[in-house]
Structure formats: C-alpha cells, structure tokens
Design a protein around this motif. Sequence first.
Motif, mmCIF file in Angstrom:
data_model
loop_
_atom_site.group_PDB
_atom_site.id
_atom_site.type_symbol
_atom_site.label_atom_id
_atom_site.label_comp_id
_atom_site.label_asym_id
_atom_site.label_seq_id
_atom_site.Cartn_x
_atom_site.Cartn_y
_atom_site.Cartn_z
ATOM 1 N N MET A 1 18.527 0.364 17.421
ATOM 2 C CA MET A 1 18.525 -1.067 17.091
ATOM 3 C C MET A 1 17.944 -1.868 18.249
ATOM 4 S SD MET A 1 21.721 -3.440 15.811
ATOM 5 C CE MET A 1 22.576 -3.370 17.380
ATOM 6 N N LEU A 2 17.157 -2.875 17.922
ATOM 7 C CA LEU A 2 16.557 -3.725 18.945
ATOM 8 C C LEU A 2 17.622 -4.594 19.611
ATOM 9 C CD1 LEU A 2 13.399 -4.900 16.967
ATOM 10 C CD2 LEU A 2 13.467 -3.213 18.806
ATOM 11 N N GLN A 3 17.384 -4.914 20.866
ATOM 12 C CA GLN A 3 18.308 -5.754 21.626
ATOM 13 C C GLN A 3 17.562 -6.982 22.130
ATOM 14 O OE1 GLN A 3 21.605 -4.839 22.066
ATOM 15 N NE2 GLN A 3 22.082 -6.783 23.043
ATOM 16 N N THR A 4 18.142 -8.147 21.951
ATOM 17 C CA THR A 4 17.497 -9.380 22.406
ATOM 18 C C THR A 4 17.604 -9.511 23.920
ATOM 19 O OG1 THR A 4 17.840 -10.573 20.329
ATOM 20 C CG2 THR A 4 17.594 -11.901 22.317
ATOM 21 N N THR A 5 16.455 -9.658 24.562
ATOM 22 C CA THR A 5 16.410 -9.864 26.010
ATOM 23 C C THR A 5 15.710 -11.166 26.370
ATOM 24 O OG1 THR A 5 14.335 -8.605 26.170
ATOM 25 C CG2 THR A 5 16.395 -7.385 26.471
ATOM 26 N N ASN A 6 15.132 -11.828 25.345
ATOM 27 C CA ASN A 6 14.405 -13.066 25.624
ATOM 28 C C ASN A 6 14.397 -13.964 24.386
ATOM 29 O OD1 ASN A 6 12.658 -14.777 27.279
ATOM 30 N ND2 ASN A 6 11.037 -14.204 25.850
ATOM 31 N N VAL A 7 14.487 -15.262 24.623
ATOM 32 C CA VAL A 7 14.411 -16.255 23.553
ATOM 33 C C VAL A 7 13.213 -17.155 23.819
ATOM 34 C CG1 VAL A 7 15.579 -18.133 22.345
ATOM 35 C CG2 VAL A 7 16.914 -16.225 23.256
ATOM 36 N N LYS A 8 12.344 -17.270 22.830
ATOM 37 C CA LYS A 8 11.146 -18.100 22.959
ATOM 38 C C LYS A 8 11.336 -19.373 22.137
ATOM 39 C CE LYS A 8 7.284 -15.914 22.735
ATOM 40 N NZ LYS A 8 6.114 -15.164 22.205
ATOM 41 N N SER A 9 11.181 -20.528 22.774
ATOM 42 C CA SER A 9 11.326 -21.811 22.083
ATOM 43 C C SER A 9 9.946 -22.418 21.847
ATOM 44 C CB SER A 9 12.197 -22.767 22.902
ATOM 45 O OG SER A 9 13.510 -22.250 23.030
ATOM 46 N N LEU A 10 9.662 -22.745 20.594
ATOM 47 C CA LEU A 10 8.351 -23.257 20.202
ATOM 48 C C LEU A 10 8.486 -24.665 19.634
ATOM 49 C CD1 LEU A 10 7.298 -20.108 18.136
ATOM 50 C CD2 LEU A 10 6.768 -20.522 20.543
ATOM 51 N N GLN A 11 7.787 -25.614 20.214
ATOM 52 C CA GLN A 11 7.748 -26.959 19.643
ATOM 53 C C GLN A 11 6.592 -27.016 18.658
ATOM 54 O OE1 GLN A 11 8.218 -30.502 22.204
ATOM 55 N NE2 GLN A 11 6.397 -31.333 21.198
ATOM 56 N N VAL A 12 6.898 -27.305 17.404
ATOM 57 C CA VAL A 12 5.862 -27.315 16.370
ATOM 58 C C VAL A 12 5.813 -28.684 15.694
ATOM 59 C CG1 VAL A 12 6.079 -24.844 15.947
ATOM 60 C CG2 VAL A 12 7.440 -26.426 14.605
ATOM 61 N N GLY A 13 4.628 -29.041 15.258
ATOM 62 C CA GLY A 13 4.433 -30.293 14.533
ATOM 63 C C GLY A 13 3.963 -30.009 13.121
ATOM 64 N N ILE A 14 4.540 -30.697 12.145
ATOM 65 C CA ILE A 14 4.155 -30.541 10.741
ATOM 66 C C ILE A 14 3.505 -31.847 10.297
ATOM 67 C CG2 ILE A 14 4.906 -29.875 8.431
ATOM 68 C CD1 ILE A 14 7.455 -29.444 11.089
ATOM 69 N N LYS A 15 2.181 -31.865 10.277
ATOM 70 C CA LYS A 15 1.463 -33.089 9.925
ATOM 71 C C LYS A 15 1.592 -33.374 8.430
ATOM 72 C CE LYS A 15 -1.941 -32.797 13.655
ATOM 73 N NZ LYS A 15 -3.381 -32.742 14.012
ATOM 74 N N HIS A 16 1.723 -34.653 8.100
ATOM 75 C CA HIS A 16 1.865 -35.029 6.693
ATOM 76 C C HIS A 16 1.465 -36.492 6.508
ATOM 77 C CE1 HIS A 16 5.466 -37.563 7.301
ATOM 78 N NE2 HIS A 16 5.762 -36.707 8.265
ATOM 79 N N LYS A 17 1.303 -36.878 5.236
ATOM 80 C CA LYS A 17 1.017 -38.267 4.886
ATOM 81 C C LYS A 17 2.041 -38.774 3.878
ATOM 82 C CE LYS A 17 -3.966 -37.809 5.710
ATOM 83 N NZ LYS A 17 -5.334 -37.944 5.126
ATOM 84 N N LEU A 18 3.209 -38.181 3.914
ATOM 85 C CA LEU A 18 4.261 -38.521 2.963
ATOM 86 C C LEU A 18 5.064 -39.721 3.452
ATOM 87 C CD1 LEU A 18 5.550 -34.895 2.245
ATOM 88 C CD2 LEU A 18 3.925 -36.223 0.886
ATOM 89 N N MET A 19 5.590 -40.482 2.497
ATOM 90 C CA MET A 19 6.401 -41.655 2.828
ATOM 91 C C MET A 19 7.878 -41.431 2.519
ATOM 92 S SD MET A 19 4.348 -43.784 4.151
ATOM 93 C CE MET A 19 5.282 -45.311 4.121
ATOM 94 N N GLY A 20 8.250 -40.198 2.328
ATOM 95 C CA GLY A 20 9.633 -39.886 1.989
ATOM 96 C C GLY A 20 9.762 -39.568 0.515
ATOM 97 N N VAL A 21 9.713 -38.291 0.177
ATOM 98 C CA VAL A 21 9.810 -37.844 -1.209
ATOM 99 C C VAL A 21 10.933 -36.814 -1.316
ATOM 100 C CG1 VAL A 21 7.374 -38.264 -1.689
ATOM 101 C CG2 VAL A 21 8.084 -36.040 -0.816
ATOM 102 N N ASP A 22 11.399 -36.591 -2.535
ATOM 103 C CA ASP A 22 12.446 -35.591 -2.743
ATOM 104 C C ASP A 22 11.857 -34.187 -2.668
ATOM 105 O OD1 ASP A 22 14.385 -37.510 -3.059
ATOM 106 O OD2 ASP A 22 14.233 -37.551 -5.252
ATOM 107 N N ALA A 23 12.558 -33.303 -2.008
ATOM 108 C CA ALA A 23 12.146 -31.904 -1.946
ATOM 109 C C ALA A 23 12.575 -31.195 -3.228
ATOM 110 C CB ALA A 23 12.778 -31.229 -0.735
ATOM 111 N N ASP A 24 11.693 -30.359 -3.750
ATOM 112 C CA ASP A 24 11.993 -29.583 -4.955
ATOM 113 C C ASP A 24 12.704 -28.299 -4.536
ATOM 114 O OD1 ASP A 24 12.094 -28.222 -7.330
ATOM 115 O OD2 ASP A 24 9.923 -28.033 -7.599
ATOM 116 N N LEU A 25 14.027 -28.333 -4.594
ATOM 117 C CA LEU A 25 14.836 -27.175 -4.218
ATOM 118 C C LEU A 25 15.402 -26.508 -5.467
ATOM 119 C CD1 LEU A 25 16.898 -28.518 -1.161
ATOM 120 C CD2 LEU A 25 14.739 -27.266 -1.139
#
Length: 252
Positions: free
Chosen positions: A1-25
């Motif tokens: 089994m793999l063992q965690t020895t490092n945690v990578k933190s990624l800052q990501v941006g999700i570009k959009h042109k939405l004004m606030g809509v309901d998510a279809d879940l």
Amino acid sequence: MLQTTNVKSLQVGIKHKLMGVDADLRFSGIYPTTNAQACEKGWFCPYLFASARTPQIPRANDFAICQFFGPFLNGDYLMAHKLLSESVHTLSLCDPNPQTDIGTNRMVVVFTGISPYRGSMWSQSRRPGCGTIIFHLLDGCPALVLPVTNRAPICAWSPWTLSQMRTAQHAINPQVAGTGGYSAEWQHEQICEWLDTIVSVQHLSPAIQGRYVEVLGRSVSLVLNGALALDKCQPLLGKLDPERAGIVMFRY
C-alpha cells in the motif's frame, strides 16, 4: 500500500461568465437520512459555488454519489487534466493521456481536499469571472482513470469525508455497512456500483476487459486505502481540512 509522504497544494482558477445559476445535481443510491442536520455530504459543493453554480443538497435523503451535469465550463475538463497530471501515481484502465483520442471520454477518480482561496471563508473563492480554490493532492493516494460512456456526469463525489473515515476508524463499535454510518466496505461498494453503470467496457485496455470488475474493485480499494492510511500521516497534512476532503470524479 502506498504511504503519503508529501501533500501538494494547487491554487486553481475556474473561469466563467455566469451570474449565478442553479447547479444540475442528480443523486445515485438515494436512501433516507438518519440525521437531517448533517452537512458532510455536501463537502465538495464549494467547487461549484466558487464558479457561480449554486448547488442544493437535500437534507431528507442521503446518497451514494452526487453527480453534477451542468452548466459545463471548460475549466471542468482542465481541472481533470490538472488533477491527473499532478497525481504522483496513476491507476489506468485505459490510455490516460488527454491528448490521445480513445473514442470516448474518460474519468479520473481521486482523493483530494479543498480549501478557500483566502482565509476560511468560501465567499472569498467566488470571485467575479474566475472562481479560485485550493486543491490538496497526496502522493499516497493514486488517481484512477477509466473510460466512460455518455451517461457520465461532468463531475461527481462520494459524500463521505476524511473526518467521517477517521471517526469510524477509532470507533469502539464499527458501523455495519448500510446502517447510515461510515464503513469503508460500504463506500467501496457504492463507488464500484456507480462506476460500473458508466464505464465503457469496449474502451478498456484489452488486457483488462475480461476481468475489469476485479481490476476496478482493486483499483478503488487502492484509492480508498490511501485515504484511510492518512491517519498515520497527520503532521504532514498541514492545511488539509478533514471535513472538506474525500473522493471526487472528473470527466475529461
């Protein structure tokens, strides 16, 4: 089994042109909840909220998998590519390279955690035109890639959080699968049964097609075991919030 020895933190941006809509879940494996006040099942909602897609999770019911079907943003596919490329280990049931056309979409399944862009307020992540969020990837938690049919959602998540996993691990009386509380066996069953409904068997690697049920089950076990083993790695986890960490799936 793999063992965690490092945690990578990624800052990501999700570009959009939405004004606030309901998510279809849409929800798979619905059953009555035992705690209408519980909010853990919506742990991944901030990803949608940050990109101006407002999710609504029912309090009266629990579910095996939450599926998101729209509105689609190009950033969703880019998010899948990023999670795949930044994962140290990959379990591939088909060619995982996004540049290769295998004749159908793929889905990456990975354990991850999320954090707000600034401080502890998710409202800081909902920036005009570009939702910004931080993802945490752990090198002991492999990414699983499999081909999927057109029934697959844009993204999905398992409702169980790392916090619930830890609580169950230290419980004196472990929960029995299907009784409302967390058990690793039940989560494994929920994920495998759902993936089985969307996997494109004809696009699996030829060596796997004849025994894909066994391989899929083992692969999901490795993803889950990587998360369950994090209890031994707490000093490494840093800003990872166990209440905002779990298993997600992105189509690409």
